[in-house]
Design an enzyme around this catalytic site. Structure first.
Site, PDB file in Angstrom:
ATOM      1  N   ASN A  13       4.645   4.810   4.001  1.00  0.00           N
ATOM      2  CA  ASN A  13       3.714   3.502   3.943  1.00  0.00           C
ATOM      3  C   ASN A  13       4.467   2.627   5.094  1.00  0.00           C
ATOM      4  OD1 ASN A  13       2.304   1.311   3.375  1.00  0.00           O
ATOM      5  ND2 ASN A  13       3.447   0.804   1.547  1.00  0.00           N
ATOM      6  N   LYS A  15       3.270  -0.280   5.945  1.00  0.00           N
ATOM      7  CA  LYS A  15       2.884  -1.579   5.650  1.00  0.00           C
ATOM      8  C   LYS A  15       2.576  -2.633   6.916  1.00  0.00           C
ATOM      9  CE  LYS A  15       6.395  -1.702   2.025  1.00  0.00           C
ATOM     10  NZ  LYS A  15       7.030  -2.400   0.851  1.00  0.00           N
ATOM     11  N   HIS A  99      -1.286  -0.828  -4.369  1.00  0.00           N
ATOM     12  CA  HIS A  99      -0.019  -1.091  -3.827  1.00  0.00           C
ATOM     13  C   HIS A  99       0.341  -2.436  -4.715  1.00  0.00           C
ATOM     14  CE1 HIS A  99       3.763  -1.932  -1.863  1.00  0.00           C
ATOM     15  NE2 HIS A  99       3.876  -0.384  -1.639  1.00  0.00           N
ATOM     16  N   GLU A 101       1.852  -4.733  -3.781  1.00  0.00           N
ATOM     17  CA  GLU A 101       2.065  -5.789  -2.839  1.00  0.00           C
ATOM     18  C   GLU A 101       0.487  -6.285  -2.713  1.00  0.00           C
ATOM     19  OE1 GLU A 101       3.606  -3.955   0.737  1.00  0.00           O
ATOM     20  OE2 GLU A 101       5.706  -3.998  -0.616  1.00  0.00           O
ATOM     21  N   GLU A 171       5.837   3.030  -8.732  1.00  0.00           N
ATOM     22  CA  GLU A 171       6.887   2.114  -7.668  1.00  0.00           C
ATOM     23  C   GLU A 171       7.220   1.076  -8.680  1.00  0.00           C
ATOM     24  OE1 GLU A 171       5.965   3.009  -3.521  1.00  0.00           O
ATOM     25  OE2 GLU A 171       4.781   1.545  -4.245  1.00  0.00           O
ATOM     26  N   GLY A 177      11.578  -2.158  -1.428  1.00  0.00           N
ATOM     27  CA  GLY A 177      12.059  -3.183  -0.367  1.00  0.00           C
ATOM     28  C   GLY A 177      13.271  -3.841  -0.607  1.00  0.00           C
ATOM     29  N   SER A 217      12.561   2.090  -2.411  1.00  0.00           N
ATOM     30  CA  SER A 217      14.002   2.344  -1.681  1.00  0.00           C
ATOM     31  C   SER A 217      14.268   3.692  -1.830  1.00  0.00           C
ATOM     32  CB  SER A 217      14.948   1.361  -2.311  1.00  0.00           C
ATOM     33  OG  SER A 217      14.409  -0.085  -2.126  1.00  0.00           O
TER      34      SER A 217
HETATM   35  C1  PEP Z   1       6.408   1.157  -0.448  1.00  0.00           C
HETATM   36  O1  PEP Z   1       6.153   0.419   0.530  1.00  0.00           O
HETATM   37  O2  PEP Z   1       5.687   1.593  -1.410  1.00  0.00           O
HETATM   38  C2  PEP Z   1       7.806   1.163  -1.037  1.00  0.00           C
HETATM   39  C3  PEP Z   1       8.374   2.120  -1.641  1.00  0.00           C
HETATM   40  O3  PEP Z   1       8.627   0.693   0.204  1.00  0.00           O
HETATM   41  P1  PEP Z   1      10.435   0.703   0.046  1.00  0.00           P
HETATM   42  O4  PEP Z   1      10.697   2.334   0.301  1.00  0.00           O
HETATM   43  O5  PEP Z   1      10.819   0.358   1.566  1.00  0.00           O
HETATM   44  O6  PEP Z   1      10.930   0.366  -0.946  1.00  0.00           O
END
Ligand code: PEP
Length: 257
Positions: A13, A15, A99, A101, A171, A177, A217
């Site tokens: 992803n 973003k 997501h 975000e 998630e 992040g 992460s």
């Molecule tokens: C994500 O964007 O869904 C995500 C899990 O980001 P990261 O791996 O950077 O935590």
């Protein structure tokens, strides 16, 4: 992972990162190191303005192209939005729905996520449905109930047949992040609960066929341990998917015998 019953899927992803030129450069780097397809399917969800570039650049790489968002209406006066059919026409195979975000910054509710899931399925693509709890919710002990609600809300009205095309991504918001990862046990437990929720709605046979990813992460160091959990069938990867070597290391972890 349980490869007997379901696909392992490693998804990036990006973003709001990567220009079209950077997308081409990323693909050039990947060409040198992308492993042969073995056990896992690989895709990257890119910003919508880069979809056409990515579709071309990833073509010979065995990397499918995904979108990071969609609008649920078919067409019309929705300035700035992109419909499912527009994505489908650009060879998009997967679309992230809900997501955290988008839920946090753009006010997406479970009801909106559900409409998006239907739009993606009706257009013949595969939704990657994101669910997850905040740190506050985890600490107050409501993670299980919260996520069951999100799963039920996102899947409302989705037939068993269409569910087979859905991926659920667990998630934890506190791990996205932040460099903090859920332990393999924490992540495995929630993914197991997600499968139990699906089982209660659709029965055991359907539930065991659904791919459930962990996201938050995930990186080359923790991927193998997370993927060793029986109910974690892949990853949704943000930061590490921007770096070809790291992304390939995670794909390799998923490809291990
Ligand atoms: C994500 O964007 O869904 C995500 C899990 O980001 P990261 O791996 O950077 O935590």
């Amino acid at each position: 992972m349980n490869r007997r019953y379901r696909k392992t899927v490693i998804a990036g992803n990006w973003k709001m990162n990567m220009t079209a030129s950077e997308t081409k450069k990323f693909a050039e780097e990947m060409k040198k190191i992308m492993p042969r397809a073995k056990w896992c399917d690989t895709l990257i969800c890119v910003p919508s303005c880069n979809i056409a570039t990515a579709a071309k650049a990833f073509k010979d790489l065995r990397i499918a192209v995904g979108a990071e968002n969609v609008y649920y209406e078919e067409k019309g006066a929705y300035t700035g939005e992109v419909s499912a059919n527009m994505l489908k026409d650009l060879a998009v195979k997967y679309v992230i729905c809900g997501h955290s975000e988008r839920r946090q910054y753009f006010g997406e509710t479970d009801q909106i996520v559900n409409k998006k899931v239907h739009a993606v399925l009706d257009a013949g693509m595969n939704p990657i449905i994101c669910v997850g709890e905040t740190l506050d919710q985890r600490e107050t002990g409501i993670t299980g109930d919260w996520i069951a609600l999100q799963v039920k809300g996102a899947l409302y009205g989705v037939s068993a047949d269409k569910l087979r095309r859905c991926i659920i991504a667990y998630e934890p918001i506190w791990a996205i992040g932040t460099g903090k990862t859920a332990t393999a046990e924490q992540a495995g437990e929630v993914c197991g609960n997600i499968r139990a929720t699906i089982r209660s709605l659709y029965g055991a046979r359907v539930a065991r066929s659904v791919t459930i990813q962990y996201g938050g992460s995930m990186n080359p160091k923790n991927a193998a341990e997370l993927l060793a959990q029986p109910d974690i069938d892949g990853g949704l990867i943000g930061g590490a998917a921007l770096k070809p070597e790291q992304f390939v290391d995670i794909i390799n972890a998923a490809n291990q015998d």
